[in-house]
Design an enzyme around this catalytic site. Structure first.
Site, PDB file in Angstrom:
ATOM      1  N   GLU A 148       9.656   5.847   8.134  1.00  0.00           N
ATOM      2  CA  GLU A 148       9.290   4.664   7.346  1.00  0.00           C
ATOM      3  C   GLU A 148      10.584   4.002   6.887  1.00  0.00           C
ATOM      4  O   GLU A 148      11.330   4.563   6.079  1.00  0.00           O
ATOM      5  CB  GLU A 148       8.456   5.022   6.121  1.00  0.00           C
ATOM      6  CG  GLU A 148       7.954   3.766   5.412  1.00  0.00           C
ATOM      7  CD  GLU A 148       7.867   3.851   3.898  1.00  0.00           C
ATOM      8  OE1 GLU A 148       7.193   3.012   3.303  1.00  0.00           O
ATOM      9  OE2 GLU A 148       8.482   4.743   3.304  1.00  0.00           O
ATOM     10  N   HIS A 156      -0.638   1.679   3.713  1.00  0.00           N
ATOM     11  CA  HIS A 156      -1.174   1.893   2.366  1.00  0.00           C
ATOM     12  C   HIS A 156      -0.357   1.190   1.283  1.00  0.00           C
ATOM     13  O   HIS A 156      -0.649   1.347   0.107  1.00  0.00           O
ATOM     14  CB  HIS A 156      -1.222   3.396   2.080  1.00  0.00           C
ATOM     15  CG  HIS A 156       0.145   4.012   2.103  1.00  0.00           C
ATOM     16  ND1 HIS A 156       0.910   4.065   3.249  1.00  0.00           N
ATOM     17  CD2 HIS A 156       0.914   4.547   1.118  1.00  0.00           C
ATOM     18  CE1 HIS A 156       2.074   4.622   2.979  1.00  0.00           C
ATOM     19  NE2 HIS A 156       2.106   4.922   1.689  1.00  0.00           N
ATOM     20  N   ASP A 157       0.679   0.452   1.670  1.00  0.00           N
ATOM     21  CA  ASP A 157       1.532  -0.224   0.687  1.00  0.00           C
ATOM     22  C   ASP A 157       1.440  -1.748   0.735  1.00  0.00           C
ATOM     23  O   ASP A 157       1.965  -2.415  -0.155  1.00  0.00           O
ATOM     24  CB  ASP A 157       3.010   0.146   0.924  1.00  0.00           C
ATOM     25  CG  ASP A 157       3.305   1.614   0.667  1.00  0.00           C
ATOM     26  OD1 ASP A 157       2.695   2.190  -0.254  1.00  0.00           O
ATOM     27  OD2 ASP A 157       4.145   2.178   1.389  1.00  0.00           O
ATOM     28  N   ASP A 205       9.020   9.582   4.864  1.00  0.00           N
ATOM     29  CA  ASP A 205       9.001   8.581   3.796  1.00  0.00           C
ATOM     30  C   ASP A 205      10.410   8.011   3.538  1.00  0.00           C
ATOM     31  O   ASP A 205      11.393   8.758   3.504  1.00  0.00           O
ATOM     32  CB  ASP A 205       8.481   9.261   2.524  1.00  0.00           C
ATOM     33  CG  ASP A 205       8.125   8.300   1.422  1.00  0.00           C
ATOM     34  OD1 ASP A 205       7.242   7.464   1.640  1.00  0.00           O
ATOM     35  OD2 ASP A 205       8.715   8.404   0.319  1.00  0.00           O
ATOM     36  N   ASP A 210       2.950  13.765   6.112  1.00  0.00           N
ATOM     37  CA  ASP A 210       3.874  12.850   5.445  1.00  0.00           C
ATOM     38  C   ASP A 210       4.967  13.685   4.790  1.00  0.00           C
ATOM     39  O   ASP A 210       4.699  14.487   3.897  1.00  0.00           O
ATOM     40  CB  ASP A 210       3.100  12.040   4.390  1.00  0.00           C
ATOM     41  CG  ASP A 210       3.702  10.677   4.150  1.00  0.00           C
ATOM     42  OD1 ASP A 210       4.931  10.595   4.038  1.00  0.00           O
ATOM     43  OD2 ASP A 210       2.931   9.708   4.053  1.00  0.00           O
TER      44      ASP A 210
HETATM   45  C1  GLC Z   1       6.963   4.933   0.514  1.00  0.00           C
HETATM   46  C2  GLC Z   1       5.475   5.145   0.459  1.00  0.00           C
HETATM   47  C3  GLC Z   1       4.969   4.621  -0.847  1.00  0.00           C
HETATM   48  C4  GLC Z   1       5.623   5.395  -1.970  1.00  0.00           C
HETATM   49  C5  GLC Z   1       7.139   5.329  -1.853  1.00  0.00           C
HETATM   50  C6  GLC Z   1       7.792   6.347  -2.733  1.00  0.00           C
HETATM   51  O1  GLC Z   1       7.299   3.588   0.548  1.00  0.00           O
HETATM   52  O2  GLC Z   1       4.862   4.547   1.565  1.00  0.00           O
HETATM   53  O3  GLC Z   1       3.574   4.689  -0.926  1.00  0.00           O
HETATM   54  O4  GLC Z   1       5.231   4.878  -3.203  1.00  0.00           O
HETATM   55  O5  GLC Z   1       7.576   5.597  -0.540  1.00  0.00           O
HETATM   56  O6  GLC Z   1       7.611   7.634  -2.201  1.00  0.00           O
END
Ligand code: GLC
Ligand code: MG
Length: 510
Positions: free
Chosen positions: A244, A305-306, A181, A79
């Site tokens: 993402e 995970h979100d 990310d 990640d």
């Molecule tokens: C992304 C991640 C999340 C995190 C955010 C800030 O959305 O998936 O879990 O809190 O970025 O890094």
């Protein structure tokens, strides 16, 4: 999986479960951030990009995990969090120390508004203004997430170089790629214009969404950076980037790069957000396929995970249909750990909340702890996850809903995932074949996956009433390959294909 009894999953824990992943048939794993971090946002606040946090192990443990995975033909993605560092990162410590610091411009600093308040209306995803006042140097810094996660200034060439070298560090070590990310967040408006109000916002939605992030996300310059990241990945052979990106699908397409020189896979999260009905999903599949540039490879995601887990969003019965959908659509499927055994969101008592998002914006169901609970490996006290006290509570159904139990049950959800993945590997029509949608009514959704030699028909019942799908017009003999109920193998089909409620089937057209 926790290997050392501290209640937190770690690299040796993952390594001890590679057998399982190999059995399940996965091709690649993505590990959420495992770098040194104060854990304000559970690893998404990184204080050193080129090491492993002791909580998760050592660089040596990582190398062993990677070698072991590669021996099994499993790829490993890390990640990569380029948008922000931790406020404890040496770069930020230097940047905040004085206006003259050589690192000052590595972050985004602004003078106060004339009234002394924040420079504009930009908001943090995790509540309130995105601007944090620094008394010492008399300016605000920008943070799209927590104040402990200051945003890097990607317009600075030194930042670019340092951050691209982070990719090289891990690529040299042999990783197969990265999940990147919040890729769309990396560049912000140079004029710092206010974000406009969002007419679609309603109470109960995240306060962040009251504004449209027009000047803080998806700026054209983001693409230049993505291209540079891709360039670094191309210095190596057979590596990849997953982005993402939470944007409408027509904007998502830009992240493949103007000529396929962007992310290999901009995450396609539509199945997470759409209402779960045949019409909306069928329409979304057709639209996505139509929008994809010729060089782009599709992908689909059921959970992460979100976001709330699929079993909680659609229920246990439809979770089986969702599995068949995910694993028969055209494009790389992503499965979130535990979704393959039907794990559901776990209600977290207020005194056990860990997620800063829930602490900042309580009660709206935005917190992410419910989807981050221990993997249910077996029926032991901790679900087989740890010998200690797990960092989040375990689901109450872990005794019956776990890997050990479901592997023994021929019709479990896990057995269905196993079967579908196996079939997808064996059938080029499912992995690389074309997709052709078919008309279907009521709660049905239907499509054919095909190569020159083979045609597989997929019919899914997204409702709980029985439905009939007419096969006569397809003018071919049909034989059932797999039902989501795993009880109709080899059934010869006549003109009418009968589906039970919440059933999906894959049919061989001969
Ligand atoms: C992304 C991640 C999340 C995190 C955010 C800030 O959305 O998936 O879990 O809190 O970025 O890094
Ligand atoms: Mg541990």
């Amino acid at each position: 999986m926790d290997s050392d009894g501290d209640g937190v999953g770690d690299l040796r824990g993952i390594r001890s479960k590679l057998d399982y992943l190999q059995w399940l048939g996965v091709d690649a794993i993505w590990i959420s951030p495992n770098f040194p971090s104060p854990m304000a946002d559970f690893g998404y606040d990184i204080s050193n990009y080129t090491d492993i946090d002791p909580l998760f192990g050592t660089l040596g443990d990582f190398d062993e995990l990677l070698a072991d995975a590669h021996r099994r033909d499993l790829k490993v993605l890390l990640d990569y969090v380029p948008n922000h560092t931790s406020d404890r990162h040496p770069w930020f410590i230097a940047a905040r120390s004085s206006r003259e610091s050589v690192k000052r411009d590595w972050y985004i600093w602004r003078d106060p508004a004339p009234d002394g308040g924040p420079p504009n209306n930009w908001r943090s995803n995790f509540r309130g203004s995105a601007w944090q006042w620094e008394e010492k140097t008399g300016q605000y810094y920008y943070h799209a997430f927590l104040k402990e996660q200051p945003d890097l200034n990607w317009r600075n060439p030194e930042v670019q170089e340092a951050m691209l070298n982070v990719l090289r560090f891990w690529l040299d070590r042999g990783v197969d790629g990265f999940r990147v990310d919040v890729m769309h967040h990396m560049v912000k408006d140079t004029d710092f214009r206010d974000n406009p109000p969002n007419p679609a916002w309603r109470p109960g939605m995240s306060p962040y969404r009251e504004l449209v992030a027009a000047y803080t996300t998806d700026l054209p310059e983001v693409q230049e950076i993505v291209t540079k990241m891709r360039g670094v990945v191309e210095e190596y052979s057979d590596r990849m980037l997953v982005g993402e990106i939470y944007l409408p699908v027509e904007r998502l397409m830009a992240y493949y790069g103007a000529s396929g020189n962007g992310a290999h896979l901009p995450f396609n999260f539509q199945l997470i957000g759409l209402p779960w009905n045949a019409r909306d999903i069928a329409a979304a599949v057709e639209r996505y396929e139509a929008l994809l540039p010729s060089y782009a490879w599709p992908n689909w995601v059921l959970g992460n995970h979100d976001k709330p887990r699929i079993a909680t969003r659609v229920g246990a019965a439809q979770a089986r249909v969702a599995a068949m959908l995910l694993l028969t659509l055209r494009g790389t499927p992503t499965v979130y750990y535990g979704d393959e055994i039907g794990m559901h969101d776990v209600l977290i008592p207020p005194d056990q909340v860990q997620d800063p998002y829930e602490k900042n914006v309580p009660g709206l169901g935005l917190g992410r702890d419910p989807v981050r609970t221990p993997m249910q490996w077996d029926g032991d006290g901790s679900g087989g996850f740890t010998t200690g006290q797990s960092w989040l509570p375990l689901a109450d159904d872990y005794k019956t809903n776990n890997v050990a139990v479901e592997r023994q049950q021929p019709t479990s959800l896990l057995s269905l995932y196993h079967r579908l993945i196996e079939l997808r590997r064996a059938e080029p029509a499912l992995s690389v074949g074309e997709i052709a949608p078919l008309p279907a009514d009521n709660d049905l959704m239907a499509y054919v996956r095909k190569t020159a030699e083979r045609r597989l028909l997929v019919v899914l019942n997204l409702g709980d009433n029985p439905q009939t799908f007419n096969l006569a017009y397809l003018k071919s003999r049909a034989c059932l390959l797999v039902s989501t109920h795993l009880d109709r193998d080899h059934e010869k089909l006549a003109d009418d294909l009968e589906l039970r409620g919440d059933e999906g089937v894959i049919v061989e057209l001969l």
